[in-house]
Design an enzyme around this catalytic site. Structure first.
Site, PDB file in Angstrom:
ATOM      1  N   GLU A   1       0.835  -1.203   0.000  1.00 27.23           N
ATOM      2  CA  GLU A   1       0.000   0.000   0.000  1.00 27.23           C
ATOM      3  C   GLU A   1       0.872   1.257   0.000  1.00 27.23           C
ATOM      4  OE1 GLU A   1      -2.216  -1.198   3.527  1.00 27.23           O
ATOM      5  OE2 GLU A   1      -1.025   0.190   4.727  1.00 27.23           O
TER       6      GLU A   1
ATOM      7  N   CYS B   1       0.456  32.794  11.840  1.00 32.33           N
ATOM      8  CA  CYS B   1       0.901  33.332  13.120  1.00 32.33           C
ATOM      9  C   CYS B   1       1.500  32.200  13.960  1.00 32.33           C
ATOM     10  CB  CYS B   1      -0.276  33.980  13.844  1.00 32.33           C
ATOM     11  SG  CYS B   1       0.209  34.925  15.287  1.00 32.33           S
TER      12      CYS B   1
END
Length: 419
Positions: free
Chosen positions: A271, A340
């Site tokens: 996978e 920020c």
């Protein structure tokens, strides 16, 4: 080496036109490169009957990219209801979807089992009793605990929230067999971005050892083992690429030996996500500011909300400036966004050529866990996604988020509970 030379050359020729047409920032993926990696993966394991890749949707959950995988004969590894729905929307069902969830809710199980079903990969023995139906096939995610070491990103197995423990594994298959389950698989996922191919070979040996143990005790056979993903890519210029060919050759020999001994052998599933798409995507952003205080800062119009790996993992992503050679680097700078947060940095003290406002920066290897890990902190909106097609055309495959998208969840029918 970050970003293939081929992709960089093809993209560079048309990058100014792309920026002028679509605007920055954006992630752009290389169809040609993705297909070549898919083909290499399939070819490398061609000597193992029944080999199948289940693309890890979490790496790049975009239907246009997923259709490429589907055309290559790949299935999809999903860990949530939306990922299952994405896979079904492009026409994948049943044995083409492996649902590897953890801390799974009942609504998730309902989605997985109904509407075409999928391969259930259970993360915990307690989940057996929560199944709303007895599936024909069950797989368990195995956690070896102290028997193996993990790596920096995924952590040590004994500390991991994932999987059925070694002491529980026999009981798990015993309970599944008593429920009437007829088909079985086993899965594990122990490393992330691992560059040592031998780790994956050892994982294969480990799973076949568990298969041998369970078969001997319970008289069942396994249709497949899934050794998970975790194949790494060389983010830094000096890192060596993953040796897929050596991995495939050694695993094929292990399978051949197992079959000779037992008379049968399970299929091999994987996978991969990052390995397939990671190197074939870049984040393109424009320089909008410069700041010179204790350090020199290059401000760009993308932020950590578009690519959180550097801030979250202190991960390195190579950067080049369109039209300028790395060799003319003049000093060290921090490349920053506008969040920020002080960790909103794509590069810290990186040697780069001088820039002016309007220069185009290309941040490499964002084709996996880039846009997919985006978020909206500070009200920042996630960027668009583009696909560079094999014919050199460029297609918008996801529009940028808008203010309307951001505020959409604040539009709802009033609801109040009075107690």
């Amino acid at each position: 080496m970050p970003m293939s030379t081929s992709y960089q050359k093809r993209l560079s020729k048309i990058l100014p036109q792309i920026v002028e047409n679509f605007g920055t920032p954006f992630h752009i993926y290389d169809e040609k490169g993705i297909k070549e990696t898919c083909e290499k993966l399939s070819t490398s394991f061609k000597n193992i009957d029944g080999f199948k890749e289940f693309f890890a949707v979490k790496a790049l959950p975009n239907p246009s990219i997923m259709k490429i995988m589907q055309e290559m004969g790949f299935g999809f590894d999903c860990s949530s209801t939306p990922e299952i729905q994405l896979s079904r929307q492009i026409g994948s069902f049943r044995d083409d979807i492996m649902f590897t969830s953890n801390n799974t809710s009942m609504p998730q199980f309902e989605t997985a089992i109904k509407n075409g079903g999928c391969i259930l990969n259970l993360d915990d023995i307690s989940l057996i009793s929560k199944l709303i139906d007895t599936p024909d096939l069950i797989c368990f995610r195995y956690n070896p605990g102290l028997r193996r070491n993990g790596n920096k990103i995924i952590g040590n197995p004994v500390e991991s929230k994932y999987g059925v423990s070694h002491d529980q594994i026999l009981d798990a298959y015993t309970k599944a067999k008593k429920l009437g389950v007829k088909r079985f698989g086993i899965h594990t996922m122990l490393a992330s971005n691992e560059l040592d191919y031998k780790y994956m070979v050892e994982t294969t040996q480990m799973l076949l050892g568990i298969v041998e143990l369970v078969c001997e005790k319970l008289d069942i056979t396994f249709e497949f083992i899934n050794i998970g993903g975790g194949l790494g890519i060389p983010y830094t210029p000096e890192a060596q690429p993953f040796d897929l060919d050596s991995m495939a050759k050694e695993i094929a020999l292990i399978f051949k030996t197992f079959k000779k001994s037992k008379g049968w052998v399970p299929k091999l599933y994987m996978e991969s996500g990052r390995y397939i798409t990671g190197p074939h995507g870049v984040l393109v952003t424009s320089v909008i500011n410069h700041k010179n205080t204790y350090r020199k800062y290059v401000g760009v119009d993308a932020s950590m909300s578009s690519l959180m790996r550097p801030g979250m993992y202190d991960a390195y992503h190579h950067i080049h400036i369109h039209g300028k050679k790395d060799s003319v680097a003049t000093g060290k700078v921090d490349v920053v966004g506008a969040l920020c947060e002080n960790i909103d940095k794509f590069a810290v003290q990186r040697s780069l050529p001088d820039t002016i406002e309007g220069d185009i920066l290309v941040i490499h290897d964002t084709g996996a866990h880039g846009h997919a890990m985006g978020f909206n902190y500070n009200g920042h909106l996630r960027p668009k996604e583009l696909l560079l097609k094999e014919d050199s055309s460029v297609e918008l495959i996801r529009r940028a988020e808008t203010m309307d998208d951001y505020f959409s969840t604040l539009t709802f029918e009033p609801k109040k509970l009075k107690v």
